[in-house]
Enzyme design. Structure first.
Site, PDB file in Angstrom:
ATOM      1  N   LEU A   1     -25.088  29.977 -14.021  1.00 35.98           N
ATOM      2  CA  LEU A   1     -25.342  31.221 -14.757  1.00 35.98           C
ATOM      3  C   LEU A   1     -26.824  31.575 -14.849  1.00 35.98           C
ATOM      4  CD1 LEU A   1     -22.650  30.873 -17.568  1.00 35.98           C
ATOM      5  CD2 LEU A   1     -22.537  32.277 -15.493  1.00 35.98           C
ATOM      6  N   ALA A   2     -27.590  31.173 -13.835  1.00 35.04           N
ATOM      7  CA  ALA A   2     -28.956  31.709 -13.734  1.00 35.04           C
ATOM      8  C   ALA A   2     -28.778  33.202 -13.452  1.00 35.04           C
ATOM      9  CB  ALA A   2     -29.717  31.006 -12.636  1.00 35.04           C
ATOM     10  N   VAL A   3     -29.851  33.923 -13.309  1.00 38.12           N
ATOM     11  CA  VAL A   3     -29.723  35.381 -13.351  1.00 38.12           C
ATOM     12  C   VAL A   3     -28.765  35.963 -12.293  1.00 38.12           C
ATOM     13  CG1 VAL A   3     -31.829  35.843 -12.038  1.00 38.12           C
ATOM     14  CG2 VAL A   3     -31.022  37.504 -13.692  1.00 38.12           C
TER      15      VAL A   3
ATOM     16  N   ARG B   1     -23.827  24.088 -15.707  1.00 37.30           N
ATOM     17  CA  ARG B   1     -23.995  22.632 -15.863  1.00 37.30           C
ATOM     18  C   ARG B   1     -24.499  22.306 -17.268  1.00 37.30           C
ATOM     19  NH1 ARG B   1     -28.192  19.416 -14.256  1.00 37.30           N
ATOM     20  NH2 ARG B   1     -29.240  21.292 -13.522  1.00 37.30           N
TER      21      ARG B   1
ATOM     22  N   VAL C   1     -25.446  28.490  -7.233  1.00 34.89           N
ATOM     23  CA  VAL C   1     -26.507  27.536  -7.588  1.00 34.89           C
ATOM     24  C   VAL C   1     -27.512  27.483  -6.445  1.00 34.89           C
ATOM     25  CG1 VAL C   1     -24.959  26.186  -9.054  1.00 34.89           C
ATOM     26  CG2 VAL C   1     -25.233  25.523  -6.654  1.00 34.89           C
TER      27      VAL C   1
ATOM     28  N   SER D   1     -26.692  40.075  -1.080  1.00 38.31           N
ATOM     29  CA  SER D   1     -28.066  40.583  -1.122  1.00 38.31           C
ATOM     30  C   SER D   1     -28.210  41.714  -2.121  1.00 38.31           C
ATOM     31  CB  SER D   1     -28.493  41.091   0.249  1.00 38.31           C
ATOM     32  OG  SER D   1     -29.784  41.662   0.147  1.00 38.31           O
ATOM     33  N   GLY D   2     -29.399  41.790  -2.668  1.00 43.36           N
ATOM     34  CA  GLY D   2     -29.692  42.904  -3.558  1.00 43.36           C
ATOM     35  C   GLY D   2     -30.492  42.487  -4.765  1.00 43.36           C
ATOM     36  N   GLY D   3     -30.817  41.204  -4.804  1.00 41.99           N
ATOM     37  CA  GLY D   3     -31.605  40.734  -5.936  1.00 41.99           C
ATOM     38  C   GLY D   3     -30.808  40.833  -7.229  1.00 41.99           C
TER      39      GLY D   3
ATOM     40  N   LYS E   1     -26.325  36.762   6.595  1.00 42.41           N
ATOM     41  CA  LYS E   1     -27.274  36.901   5.474  1.00 42.41           C
ATOM     42  C   LYS E   1     -28.642  36.340   5.860  1.00 42.41           C
ATOM     43  CE  LYS E   1     -29.190  37.828   1.659  1.00 42.41           C
ATOM     44  NZ  LYS E   1     -29.675  36.905   0.702  1.00 42.41           N
TER      45      LYS E   1
ATOM     46  N   HIS F   1     -30.290  38.880   7.933  1.00 39.21           N
ATOM     47  CA  HIS F   1     -30.720  39.940   7.008  1.00 39.21           C
ATOM     48  C   HIS F   1     -32.078  39.565   6.400  1.00 39.21           C
ATOM     49  CE1 HIS F   1     -31.318  41.224   2.849  1.00 39.21           C
ATOM     50  NE2 HIS F   1     -30.727  42.370   3.176  1.00 39.21           N
ATOM     51  N   ASN F   2     -32.174  38.334   5.926  1.00 38.25           N
ATOM     52  CA  ASN F   2     -33.428  37.911   5.294  1.00 38.25           C
ATOM     53  C   ASN F   2     -34.566  37.846   6.313  1.00 38.25           C
ATOM     54  OD1 ASN F   2     -31.813  37.604   3.049  1.00 38.25           O
ATOM     55  ND2 ASN F   2     -32.815  35.724   2.392  1.00 38.25           N
TER      56      ASN F   2
ATOM     57  N   GLU G   1     -35.715  41.160   6.722  1.00 41.57           N
ATOM     58  CA  GLU G   1     -36.476  41.470   5.486  1.00 41.57           C
ATOM     59  C   GLU G   1     -37.928  40.962   5.630  1.00 41.57           C
ATOM     60  OE1 GLU G   1     -34.442  40.195   1.787  1.00 41.57           O
ATOM     61  OE2 GLU G   1     -36.286  39.178   1.233  1.00 41.57           O
ATOM     62  N   TYR G   2     -38.088  39.755   6.175  1.00 42.29           N
ATOM     63  CA  TYR G   2     -39.434  39.209   6.395  1.00 42.29           C
ATOM     64  C   TYR G   2     -40.224  40.122   7.344  1.00 42.29           C
ATOM     65  CZ  TYR G   2     -38.876  34.409   4.471  1.00 42.29           C
ATOM     66  OH  TYR G   2     -38.714  33.303   3.655  1.00 42.29           O
TER      67      TYR G   2
HETATM   68  C1  6PG Z   1     -31.716  39.383  -1.031  1.00 41.15           C
HETATM   69  C2  6PG Z   1     -32.981  38.614  -0.850  1.00 41.15           C
HETATM   70  C3  6PG Z   1     -32.911  37.324  -1.584  1.00 41.15           C
HETATM   71  C4  6PG Z   1     -34.265  36.710  -1.822  1.00 41.15           C
HETATM   72  C5  6PG Z   1     -34.910  36.214  -0.579  1.00 41.15           C
HETATM   73  C6  6PG Z   1     -36.383  35.972  -0.786  1.00 41.15           C
HETATM   74  O1  6PG Z   1     -31.158  39.706  -0.006  1.00 41.15           O
HETATM   75  O2  6PG Z   1     -31.336  39.657  -2.162  1.00 41.15           O
HETATM   76  O3  6PG Z   1     -33.176  38.354   0.504  1.00 41.15           O
HETATM   77  O4  6PG Z   1     -32.006  36.518  -0.934  1.00 41.15           O
HETATM   78  O5  6PG Z   1     -35.085  37.638  -2.438  1.00 41.15           O
HETATM   79  O6  6PG Z   1     -34.286  35.018  -0.258  1.00 41.15           O
HETATM   80  O7  6PG Z   1     -36.772  35.111   0.185  1.00 41.15           O
HETATM   81  P1  6PG Z   1     -38.166  34.400   0.223  1.00 41.15           P
HETATM   82  O8  6PG Z   1     -38.397  33.772  -1.129  1.00 41.15           O
HETATM   83  O9  6PG Z   1     -38.027  33.385   1.311  1.00 41.15           O
HETATM   84  O10 6PG Z   1     -39.160  35.477   0.505  1.00 41.15           O
END
Ligand code: 6PG
Length: 477
Positions: free
Chosen positions: A12-14, A35, A76, A130-132, A184, A187-188, A191-192
Protein backbone atom coordinates in the site's frame (compact mmCIF):
# COMPACT_ATOMS: atom_id res chain seq x y z
CA UNK A 1 -19.39 -13.52 7.57
CA UNK A 2 -18.60 -10.45 5.49
CA UNK A 3 -18.96 -10.55 1.71
CA UNK A 4 -15.77 -11.57 -0.05
CA UNK A 5 -13.89 -8.96 -2.05
CA UNK A 6 -13.52 -9.31 -5.83
CA UNK A 7 -9.85 -8.37 -5.81
CA UNK A 8 -7.03 -7.76 -3.36
CA UNK A 9 -4.12 -5.37 -3.33
CA UNK A 10 -1.04 -6.04 -1.25
CA UNK A 11 1.57 -3.31 -0.97
CA UNK A 12 0.00 0.00 0.00
CA UNK A 13 2.76 2.45 -0.87
CA UNK A 14 1.41 5.22 -3.04
CA UNK A 15 1.08 3.22 -6.31
CA UNK A 16 -0.67 0.27 -4.65
CA UNK A 17 -2.87 2.54 -2.56
CA UNK A 18 -3.92 4.55 -5.58
CA UNK A 19 -4.66 1.45 -7.66
CA UNK A 20 -6.82 0.09 -4.83
CA UNK A 21 -8.67 3.42 -4.62
CA UNK A 22 -9.14 3.51 -8.38
CA UNK A 23 -10.63 0.00 -8.37
CA UNK A 24 -12.91 0.75 -5.41
CA UNK A 25 -14.09 3.95 -7.10
CA UNK A 26 -15.62 1.73 -9.82
CA UNK A 27 -17.80 0.00 -7.24
CA UNK A 28 -15.57 -3.07 -6.88
CA UNK A 29 -14.94 -4.48 -3.40
CA UNK A 30 -11.21 -4.50 -2.62
CA UNK A 31 -9.32 -6.26 0.18
CA UNK A 32 -6.19 -4.38 1.16
CA UNK A 33 -3.06 -5.60 2.87
CA UNK A 34 0.40 -4.38 3.69
CA UNK A 35 3.39 -6.10 5.30
CA UNK A 36 3.35 -3.52 8.08
CA UNK A 37 -0.16 -3.14 9.42
CA UNK A 38 0.34 0.52 10.33
CA UNK A 39 0.30 1.32 6.63
CA UNK A 40 -3.01 -0.49 6.17
CA UNK A 41 -4.45 1.40 9.12
CA UNK A 42 -3.24 4.67 7.67
CA UNK A 43 -4.78 3.77 4.31
CA UNK A 44 -8.11 2.98 5.92
CA UNK A 45 -8.04 6.19 7.98
CA UNK A 46 -7.37 8.30 4.91
CA UNK A 47 -9.36 6.47 2.25
CA UNK A 48 -11.49 3.80 3.93
CA UNK A 49 -14.69 5.75 3.31
CA UNK A 50 -14.04 6.10 -0.45
CA UNK A 51 -15.26 2.61 -1.30
CA UNK A 52 -15.87 -0.97 -0.26
CA UNK A 53 -12.52 -1.83 1.34
CA UNK A 54 -11.75 -4.74 3.62
CA UNK A 55 -8.63 -4.09 5.65
CA UNK A 56 -6.66 -7.21 6.55
CA UNK A 57 -3.77 -7.74 8.92
CA UNK A 58 -2.31 -11.14 8.20
CA UNK A 59 -1.69 -12.69 4.81
CA UNK A 60 -4.13 -15.45 5.83
CA UNK A 61 -6.89 -12.91 6.50
CA UNK A 62 -6.12 -11.22 3.22
CA UNK A 63 -6.38 -14.45 1.23
CA UNK A 64 -9.54 -15.45 3.09
CA UNK A 65 -11.17 -12.13 2.32
CA UNK A 66 -11.14 -12.83 -1.43
CA UNK A 67 -13.69 -14.56 -3.64
CA UNK A 68 -12.41 -17.33 -5.87
CA UNK A 69 -10.55 -17.51 -8.11
CA UNK A 70 -8.60 -15.08 -5.98
CA UNK A 71 -7.25 -12.08 -7.81
CA UNK A 72 -4.31 -10.57 -5.98
CA UNK A 73 -2.48 -7.49 -7.16
CA UNK A 74 1.04 -7.29 -5.78
CA UNK A 75 2.41 -3.78 -5.82
CA UNK A 76 5.78 -3.99 -4.11
CA UNK A 77 9.31 -3.00 -5.09
CA UNK A 78 10.64 -4.99 -8.06
CA UNK A 79 13.10 -7.77 -7.25
CA UNK A 80 13.27 -9.88 -4.10
CA UNK A 81 10.17 -8.37 -2.41
CA UNK A 82 8.01 -9.78 -5.23
CA UNK A 83 9.43 -13.28 -4.69
CA UNK A 84 8.92 -12.91 -0.93
CA UNK A 85 5.23 -12.05 -1.39
CA UNK A 86 4.70 -14.95 -3.81
CA UNK A 87 6.36 -17.31 -1.35
CA UNK A 88 4.09 -16.18 1.45
CA UNK A 89 0.93 -16.36 -0.65
CA UNK A 90 1.58 -19.69 -2.40
CA UNK A 91 0.75 -22.13 0.43
CA UNK A 92 -2.46 -20.22 1.17
CA UNK A 93 -3.83 -20.17 -2.38
CA UNK A 94 -5.96 -22.65 -4.28
CA UNK A 95 -5.66 -24.01 -7.81
CA UNK A 96 -6.43 -21.38 -10.40
CA UNK A 97 -5.96 -18.36 -8.15
CA UNK A 98 -4.26 -15.43 -9.83
CA UNK A 99 -1.27 -13.41 -8.64
CA UNK A 100 -0.80 -10.17 -10.55
CA UNK A 101 2.56 -8.43 -10.31
CA UNK A 102 1.82 -4.84 -11.28
CA UNK A 103 5.27 -3.42 -10.50
CA UNK A 104 8.21 -2.72 -12.81
CA UNK A 105 9.61 -6.25 -12.70
CA UNK A 106 12.32 -7.39 -15.07
CA UNK A 107 10.64 -9.64 -17.64
CA UNK A 108 12.98 -12.67 -17.19
CA UNK A 109 11.87 -12.68 -13.53
CA UNK A 110 8.27 -12.69 -14.73
CA UNK A 111 8.97 -15.65 -17.00
CA UNK A 112 10.54 -17.53 -14.08
CA UNK A 113 7.73 -16.63 -11.64
CA UNK A 114 5.10 -17.67 -14.16
CA UNK A 115 6.67 -21.13 -14.37
CA UNK A 116 7.14 -21.41 -10.61
CA UNK A 117 3.54 -20.43 -9.93
CA UNK A 118 2.27 -22.74 -12.65
CA UNK A 119 4.03 -25.64 -10.94
CA UNK A 120 1.90 -24.81 -7.88
CA UNK A 121 -1.32 -24.47 -9.86
CA UNK A 122 -1.33 -20.68 -9.54
CA UNK A 123 -1.80 -18.37 -12.48
CA UNK A 124 0.73 -15.54 -12.55
CA UNK A 125 0.38 -12.34 -14.54
CA UNK A 126 3.10 -9.76 -15.12
CA UNK A 127 1.31 -6.49 -15.73
CA UNK A 128 2.88 -3.20 -16.78
CA UNK A 129 1.20 -0.16 -15.24
CA UNK A 130 2.21 3.33 -16.28
CA UNK A 131 1.11 6.76 -15.29
CA UNK A 132 2.76 7.47 -12.00
CA UNK A 133 0.77 8.17 -8.86
CA UNK A 134 -1.93 10.18 -10.57
CA UNK A 135 -2.35 7.64 -13.36
CA UNK A 136 -2.75 4.81 -10.86
CA UNK A 137 -5.52 6.74 -9.16
CA UNK A 138 -7.37 8.22 -12.10
CA UNK A 139 -6.58 5.94 -15.02
CA UNK A 140 -3.26 4.37 -15.95
CA UNK A 141 -2.17 2.69 -19.15
CA UNK A 142 -2.18 -1.04 -18.39
CA UNK A 143 -0.10 -3.67 -20.21
CA UNK A 144 -1.27 -7.07 -18.94
CA UNK A 145 0.79 -10.13 -19.80
CA UNK A 146 0.25 -13.78 -18.97
CA UNK A 147 -2.33 -16.51 -19.41
CA UNK A 148 -5.26 -15.14 -21.49
CA UNK A 149 -7.75 -17.10 -19.37
CA UNK A 150 -6.40 -15.48 -16.22
CA UNK A 151 -6.67 -12.14 -17.97
CA UNK A 152 -10.31 -12.82 -18.73
CA UNK A 153 -10.88 -12.97 -14.96
CA UNK A 154 -9.57 -9.41 -14.47
CA UNK A 155 -10.28 -7.81 -17.83
CA UNK A 156 -13.42 -6.06 -16.69
CA UNK A 157 -11.72 -4.46 -13.69
CA UNK A 158 -8.57 -3.54 -15.60
CA UNK A 159 -10.35 -1.93 -18.51
CA UNK A 160 -12.65 -0.09 -16.09
CA UNK A 161 -9.75 1.47 -14.15
CA UNK A 162 -7.58 2.28 -17.19
CA UNK A 163 -7.35 5.61 -18.97
CA UNK A 164 -9.63 6.04 -22.00
CA UNK A 165 -8.89 7.83 -25.25
CA UNK A 166 -11.88 8.33 -27.56
CA UNK A 167 -13.73 5.80 -25.36
CA UNK A 168 -11.05 3.18 -26.05
CA UNK A 169 -9.49 1.75 -22.86
CA UNK A 170 -5.71 2.06 -22.57
CA UNK A 171 -5.53 -1.60 -21.63
CA UNK A 172 -5.18 -4.65 -23.79
CA UNK A 173 -3.87 -8.17 -23.21
CA UNK A 174 -0.34 -7.85 -24.53
CA UNK A 175 0.77 -11.46 -24.74
CA UNK A 176 1.77 -14.49 -22.68
CA UNK A 177 4.52 -14.90 -20.06
CA UNK A 178 6.79 -11.90 -19.72
CA UNK A 179 5.22 -9.91 -22.59
CA UNK A 180 3.42 -7.36 -20.38
CA UNK A 181 6.50 -6.46 -18.38
CA UNK A 182 8.58 -6.47 -21.55
CA UNK A 183 6.33 -3.92 -23.21
CA UNK A 184 6.34 -1.81 -20.04
CA UNK A 185 10.14 -2.00 -20.05
CA UNK A 186 10.29 -0.68 -23.62
CA UNK A 187 7.76 2.00 -22.68
CA UNK A 188 10.17 3.12 -19.98
CA UNK A 189 13.12 2.93 -22.38
CA UNK A 190 11.26 5.22 -24.76
CA UNK A 191 10.46 7.45 -21.77
CA UNK A 192 14.24 7.70 -21.16
CA UNK A 193 14.86 8.66 -24.81
CA UNK A 194 12.04 11.22 -24.82
CA UNK A 195 13.35 12.79 -21.62
CA UNK A 196 16.94 12.84 -22.89
CA UNK A 197 15.89 14.53 -26.13
CA UNK A 198 13.97 17.14 -24.15
CA UNK A 199 17.04 17.70 -21.95
CA UNK A 200 19.25 18.15 -25.02
CA UNK A 201 16.81 20.67 -26.51
CA UNK A 202 16.82 22.53 -23.17
CA UNK A 203 20.63 22.48 -23.12
CA UNK A 204 20.83 23.93 -26.64
CA UNK A 205 18.21 26.57 -25.90
CA UNK A 206 20.18 27.52 -22.79
CA UNK A 207 23.74 27.40 -24.06
CA UNK A 208 23.45 28.09 -27.76
CA UNK A 209 20.33 30.24 -27.92
CA UNK A 210 21.17 31.91 -24.60
CA UNK A 211 17.65 31.70 -23.15
CA UNK A 212 16.71 31.37 -19.49
CA UNK A 213 14.48 28.68 -17.98
CA UNK A 214 11.18 30.61 -18.00
CA UNK A 215 11.70 31.62 -21.64
CA UNK A 216 12.44 28.02 -22.56
CA UNK A 217 9.38 26.95 -20.59
CA UNK A 218 7.27 29.17 -22.83
CA UNK A 219 8.82 27.60 -25.92
CA UNK A 220 7.88 24.13 -24.67
CA UNK A 221 4.39 25.35 -23.91
CA UNK A 222 4.17 26.53 -27.49
CA UNK A 223 5.65 23.28 -28.85
CA UNK A 224 2.96 21.40 -26.97
CA UNK A 225 0.37 22.78 -29.36
CA UNK A 226 1.93 21.11 -32.43
CA UNK A 227 3.33 17.74 -33.55
CA UNK A 228 5.24 17.36 -30.30
CA UNK A 229 2.10 17.53 -28.16
CA UNK A 230 2.62 15.13 -25.29
CA UNK A 231 2.56 14.80 -21.52
CA UNK A 232 6.35 15.09 -21.23
CA UNK A 233 6.54 18.27 -23.35
CA UNK A 234 3.66 19.71 -21.34
CA UNK A 235 5.28 19.07 -17.97
CA UNK A 236 8.64 20.34 -19.26
CA UNK A 237 6.97 23.71 -19.76
CA UNK A 238 5.67 23.55 -16.20
CA UNK A 239 8.93 22.42 -14.62
CA UNK A 240 10.87 25.18 -16.41
CA UNK A 241 8.34 27.81 -15.33
CA UNK A 242 8.62 26.98 -11.64
CA UNK A 243 10.37 29.48 -9.34
CA UNK A 244 12.31 28.27 -6.33
CA UNK A 245 10.71 29.71 -3.21
CA UNK A 246 13.98 29.75 -1.33
CA UNK A 247 16.16 31.60 -3.82
CA UNK A 248 13.71 33.18 -6.24
CA UNK A 249 15.60 31.51 -9.08
CA UNK A 250 14.09 29.06 -11.57
CA UNK A 251 13.84 25.79 -9.63
CA UNK A 252 15.65 23.81 -12.37
CA UNK A 253 18.67 26.04 -11.84
CA UNK A 254 19.08 24.82 -8.28
CA UNK A 255 18.48 21.12 -8.97
CA UNK A 256 21.65 18.98 -9.05
CA UNK A 257 22.41 17.80 -12.60
CA UNK A 258 22.70 14.09 -11.79
CA UNK A 259 19.99 11.84 -13.21
CA UNK A 260 19.03 8.72 -11.33
CA UNK A 261 17.58 5.53 -12.72
CA UNK A 262 15.94 2.43 -11.38
CA UNK A 263 16.91 0.05 -14.18
CA UNK A 264 14.15 -0.25 -16.77
CA UNK A 265 15.99 1.87 -19.37
CA UNK A 266 19.17 -0.11 -18.84
CA UNK A 267 17.28 -3.40 -19.20
CA UNK A 268 15.81 -2.19 -22.49
CA UNK A 269 19.28 -1.48 -23.84
CA UNK A 270 20.70 -4.74 -22.52
CA UNK A 271 17.94 -6.66 -24.21
CA UNK A 272 18.46 -4.77 -27.47
CA UNK A 273 22.09 -5.89 -27.41
CA UNK A 274 20.98 -9.48 -26.85
CA UNK A 275 18.43 -9.30 -29.65
CA UNK A 276 20.82 -7.51 -32.03
CA UNK A 277 18.51 -4.53 -32.50
CA UNK A 278 20.12 -1.09 -32.99
CA UNK A 279 18.63 0.93 -30.15
CA UNK A 280 20.79 4.02 -30.12
CA UNK A 281 18.33 6.62 -28.81
CA UNK A 282 17.37 4.78 -25.62
CA UNK A 283 20.89 3.52 -25.04
CA UNK A 284 22.42 6.99 -25.38
CA UNK A 285 19.80 8.21 -22.93
CA UNK A 286 20.89 5.57 -20.42
CA UNK A 287 24.56 6.46 -20.91
CA UNK A 288 23.81 10.17 -20.62
CA UNK A 289 22.29 9.53 -17.18
CA UNK A 290 25.37 7.52 -16.26
CA UNK A 291 27.67 10.32 -17.43
CA UNK A 292 25.62 12.85 -15.49
CA UNK A 293 26.23 10.86 -12.34
CA UNK A 294 30.03 11.40 -12.64
CA UNK A 295 29.59 14.82 -11.13
CA UNK A 296 32.95 15.11 -9.38
CA UNK A 297 34.84 13.90 -12.44
CA UNK A 298 32.95 16.35 -14.63
CA UNK A 299 33.80 19.16 -12.27
CA UNK A 300 37.50 18.40 -12.58
CA UNK A 301 37.27 17.91 -16.34
CA UNK A 302 35.41 21.18 -16.82
CA UNK A 303 38.54 23.15 -15.97
CA UNK A 304 40.97 20.75 -17.65
CA UNK A 305 39.54 19.62 -20.98
CA UNK A 306 39.37 22.13 -23.82
CA UNK A 307 36.19 22.99 -25.69
CA UNK A 308 35.37 25.54 -28.36
CA UNK A 309 34.88 29.17 -27.36
CA UNK A 310 31.17 29.66 -26.89
CA UNK A 311 29.53 31.93 -29.42
CA UNK A 312 25.89 32.44 -28.66
CA UNK A 313 23.55 33.02 -31.49
CA UNK A 314 19.96 33.41 -30.53
CA UNK A 315 17.80 33.48 -33.58
CA UNK A 316 14.29 32.39 -34.37
CA UNK A 317 15.55 29.85 -36.87
CA UNK A 318 17.59 28.04 -34.23
CA UNK A 319 14.62 27.60 -31.93
CA UNK A 320 12.52 26.11 -34.68
CA UNK A 321 15.43 23.97 -35.87
CA UNK A 322 15.67 22.50 -32.37
CA UNK A 323 11.96 21.74 -32.43
CA UNK A 324 12.34 19.88 -35.69
CA UNK A 325 15.46 18.05 -34.54
CA UNK A 326 13.57 16.99 -31.42
CA UNK A 327 10.69 15.67 -33.46
CA UNK A 328 12.86 13.79 -35.95
CA UNK A 329 14.97 12.25 -33.17
CA UNK A 330 11.80 11.26 -31.35
CA UNK A 331 10.51 9.50 -34.46
CA UNK A 332 13.78 7.55 -34.59
CA UNK A 333 13.61 6.64 -30.89
CA UNK A 334 10.07 5.26 -31.30
CA UNK A 335 10.99 3.51 -34.55
CA UNK A 336 13.82 1.78 -32.70
CA UNK A 337 11.69 0.90 -29.66
CA UNK A 338 8.94 -0.57 -31.82
CA UNK A 339 11.51 -2.48 -33.91
CA UNK A 340 12.80 -3.94 -30.67
CA UNK A 341 9.33 -5.05 -29.58
CA UNK A 342 8.86 -6.67 -32.98
CA UNK A 343 12.15 -8.55 -32.66
CA UNK A 344 11.30 -9.64 -29.11
CA UNK A 345 7.86 -10.77 -30.20
CA UNK A 346 9.36 -12.99 -32.90
CA UNK A 347 12.09 -14.27 -30.60
CA UNK A 348 9.65 -15.16 -27.78
CA UNK A 349 6.62 -16.09 -29.87
CA UNK A 350 4.49 -13.42 -28.22
CA UNK A 351 2.53 -12.27 -31.25
CA UNK A 352 2.59 -8.66 -30.02
CA UNK A 353 0.19 -6.40 -31.87
CA UNK A 354 2.29 -3.29 -32.16
CA UNK A 355 -0.67 -1.13 -33.15
CA UNK A 356 -2.32 -2.12 -29.85
CA UNK A 357 0.77 -0.99 -27.96
CA UNK A 358 0.55 2.42 -29.62
CA UNK A 359 -3.17 2.50 -28.83
CA UNK A 360 -2.80 1.79 -25.11
CA UNK A 361 0.06 4.30 -24.79
CA UNK A 362 -2.08 7.15 -26.11
CA UNK A 363 -3.47 7.86 -22.66
CA UNK A 364 -2.63 7.36 -19.01
CA UNK A 365 1.08 6.65 -19.39
CA UNK A 366 4.16 8.84 -19.15
CA UNK A 367 4.87 8.81 -22.91
CA UNK A 368 1.28 9.56 -23.89
CA UNK A 369 1.33 11.73 -27.00
CA UNK A 370 -0.66 12.74 -30.04
CA UNK A 371 1.97 11.18 -32.22
CA UNK A 372 1.02 7.68 -31.04
CA UNK A 373 -2.13 7.97 -33.15
CA UNK A 374 0.16 8.05 -36.19
CA UNK A 375 1.99 4.97 -35.01
CA UNK A 376 -1.29 3.19 -34.44
CA UNK A 377 -2.40 4.09 -37.97
CA UNK A 378 0.91 2.88 -39.37
CA UNK A 379 0.53 -0.57 -37.83
CA UNK A 380 -3.15 -0.75 -38.73
CA UNK A 381 -2.07 -0.49 -42.37
CA UNK A 382 1.14 -2.51 -42.13
CA UNK A 383 1.03 -4.93 -39.15
CA UNK A 384 4.40 -6.48 -40.12
CA UNK A 385 6.21 -3.24 -40.63
CA UNK A 386 10.00 -3.54 -40.15
CA UNK A 387 10.58 0.09 -39.33
CA UNK A 388 8.24 3.01 -38.69
CA UNK A 389 10.51 5.29 -40.73
CA UNK A 390 9.30 3.48 -43.86
CA UNK A 391 5.68 4.61 -43.46
CA UNK A 392 4.94 7.63 -45.68
CA UNK A 393 3.85 9.84 -42.76
CA UNK A 394 7.11 9.33 -40.88
CA UNK A 395 9.27 9.20 -44.02
CA UNK A 396 7.97 12.64 -44.93
CA UNK A 397 8.12 14.02 -41.39
CA UNK A 398 11.80 13.17 -41.12
CA UNK A 399 12.55 14.31 -44.68
CA UNK A 400 11.00 17.68 -43.83
CA UNK A 401 12.94 17.97 -40.58
CA UNK A 402 16.28 16.69 -41.73
CA UNK A 403 17.89 19.98 -42.81
CA UNK A 404 17.05 21.55 -39.45
CA UNK A 405 18.20 18.38 -37.68
CA UNK A 406 21.58 18.52 -39.43
CA UNK A 407 21.97 22.23 -38.63
CA UNK A 408 21.30 21.54 -34.95
CA UNK A 409 23.80 18.69 -34.79
CA UNK A 410 26.34 20.92 -36.56
CA UNK A 411 25.88 23.93 -34.31
CA UNK A 412 25.92 21.80 -31.16
CA UNK A 413 29.12 20.11 -32.28
CA UNK A 414 30.74 23.42 -33.19
CA UNK A 415 29.81 24.89 -29.86
CA UNK A 416 30.67 21.89 -27.75
CA UNK A 417 27.20 21.02 -26.45
CA UNK A 418 26.77 17.27 -25.95
CA UNK A 419 23.76 15.95 -27.84
CA UNK A 420 24.17 12.17 -27.75
CA UNK A 421 20.54 11.37 -28.52
CA UNK A 422 20.07 13.96 -31.28
CA UNK A 423 23.29 13.01 -33.04
CA UNK A 424 23.05 9.25 -32.63
CA UNK A 425 19.49 9.33 -33.95
CA UNK A 426 20.68 11.23 -37.00
CA UNK A 427 23.53 8.74 -37.49
CA UNK A 428 21.07 5.88 -37.21
CA UNK A 429 18.89 7.54 -39.82
CA UNK A 430 21.84 8.07 -42.14
CA UNK A 431 23.06 4.53 -41.55
CA UNK A 432 19.63 2.98 -42.08
CA UNK A 433 19.00 4.79 -45.36
CA UNK A 434 22.30 3.64 -46.91
CA UNK A 435 22.06 0.74 -49.34
CA UNK A 436 25.76 0.13 -48.95
CA UNK A 437 27.63 1.11 -45.78
CA UNK A 438 31.26 0.62 -44.76
CA UNK A 439 30.88 -2.80 -43.07
CA UNK A 440 32.61 -4.39 -46.08
CA UNK A 441 35.85 -3.01 -44.64
CA UNK A 442 35.00 -4.38 -41.19
CA UNK A 443 34.61 -7.80 -42.77
CA UNK A 444 37.91 -7.40 -44.64
CA UNK A 445 39.73 -6.54 -41.43
CA UNK A 446 38.14 -9.42 -39.51
CA UNK A 447 39.15 -11.78 -42.25
CA UNK A 448 42.69 -10.39 -42.29
CA UNK A 449 43.42 -10.80 -38.59
CA UNK A 450 41.22 -13.74 -37.75
CA UNK A 451 40.24 -15.57 -40.95
CA UNK A 452 36.61 -14.85 -39.99
CA UNK A 453 35.59 -15.00 -43.70
CA UNK A 454 33.41 -12.65 -45.73
CA UNK A 455 30.69 -12.94 -48.35
CA UNK A 456 31.04 -11.51 -51.85
CA UNK A 457 28.50 -9.35 -53.66
CA UNK A 458 28.90 -11.45 -56.81
CA UNK A 459 28.94 -15.03 -55.52
CA UNK A 460 27.28 -17.24 -52.91
CA UNK A 461 29.25 -18.69 -50.02
CA UNK A 462 31.92 -17.71 -47.52
CA UNK A 463 35.41 -16.66 -48.59
CA UNK A 464 38.79 -16.12 -47.00
CA UNK A 465 41.74 -14.30 -48.48
CA UNK A 466 45.28 -15.26 -47.46
CA UNK A 467 46.04 -11.58 -46.99
CA UNK A 468 49.52 -11.86 -45.53
CA UNK A 469 50.54 -14.98 -47.46
CA UNK A 470 50.09 -15.32 -51.20
CA UNK A 471 47.00 -13.07 -51.38
CA UNK A 472 44.87 -15.80 -52.90
CA UNK A 473 41.18 -16.22 -52.11
CA UNK A 474 39.63 -19.52 -51.04
CA UNK A 475 35.99 -20.45 -50.69
CA UNK A 476 35.35 -21.85 -47.22
CA UNK A 477 31.65 -22.48 -47.23
C1 6PG B 1 5.56 5.03 -15.47
C2 6PG B 1 6.98 5.33 -15.14
C3 6PG B 1 7.36 4.70 -13.85
C4 6PG B 1 8.59 5.31 -13.23
C5 6PG B 1 9.83 5.01 -13.99
C6 6PG B 1 10.95 5.94 -13.58
O1 6PG B 1 5.39 4.51 -16.55
O2 6PG B 1 4.68 5.32 -14.68
O3 6PG B 1 7.81 4.85 -16.14
O4 6PG B 1 7.42 3.34 -14.05
O5 6PG B 1 8.42 6.68 -13.13
O6 6PG B 1 10.18 3.71 -13.68
O7 6PG B 1 12.11 5.32 -13.93
P1 6PG B 1 13.53 5.80 -13.50
O8 6PG B 1 13.51 6.01 -12.00
O9 6PG B 1 14.44 4.69 -13.91
O10 6PG B 1 13.76 7.09 -14.23
Amino acid sequence: MAEKSRIGVTGLAVMGANLARNIASRGVAVAVHNRTTAKTEQFMAEHGSEGDFTATESVEDFVNALERPRRIIVMVKAGKPVDAVIEELTPLLDQGDIIIDAGNSHFPDTVRRTAECEANGIRFMGVGVSGGEEGALLGPSIMPGGDPEAYAEVEEIFTAISAKVDDTPCCVHVGPGGAGHYVKMVHNGIEYADIQLIAEAYDLLTHVAGLDAPAIGKIFEEWNTGDLESFLIEITGKVLAKTDEKTGRPLVDVIVDQAEQKGTGRWTSQDALDLGVPLTGITEAVFARTLSSLRDERKAASTTLAGPSPAQKADEQLVDDIRQALYASKVVAYAQGFAQMRAASIENDWDLKLGDMATIWRGGCIIRAQFLNRIRDAYAEHPDLDNLLMVPYFTEAVATAQDAWRRVVTVATEQGVAIPAFSSSLSYYDGYRRERGPANLIQGLRDYFGAHTYRRIDAEGAFHTRWAQDGSEVQTG
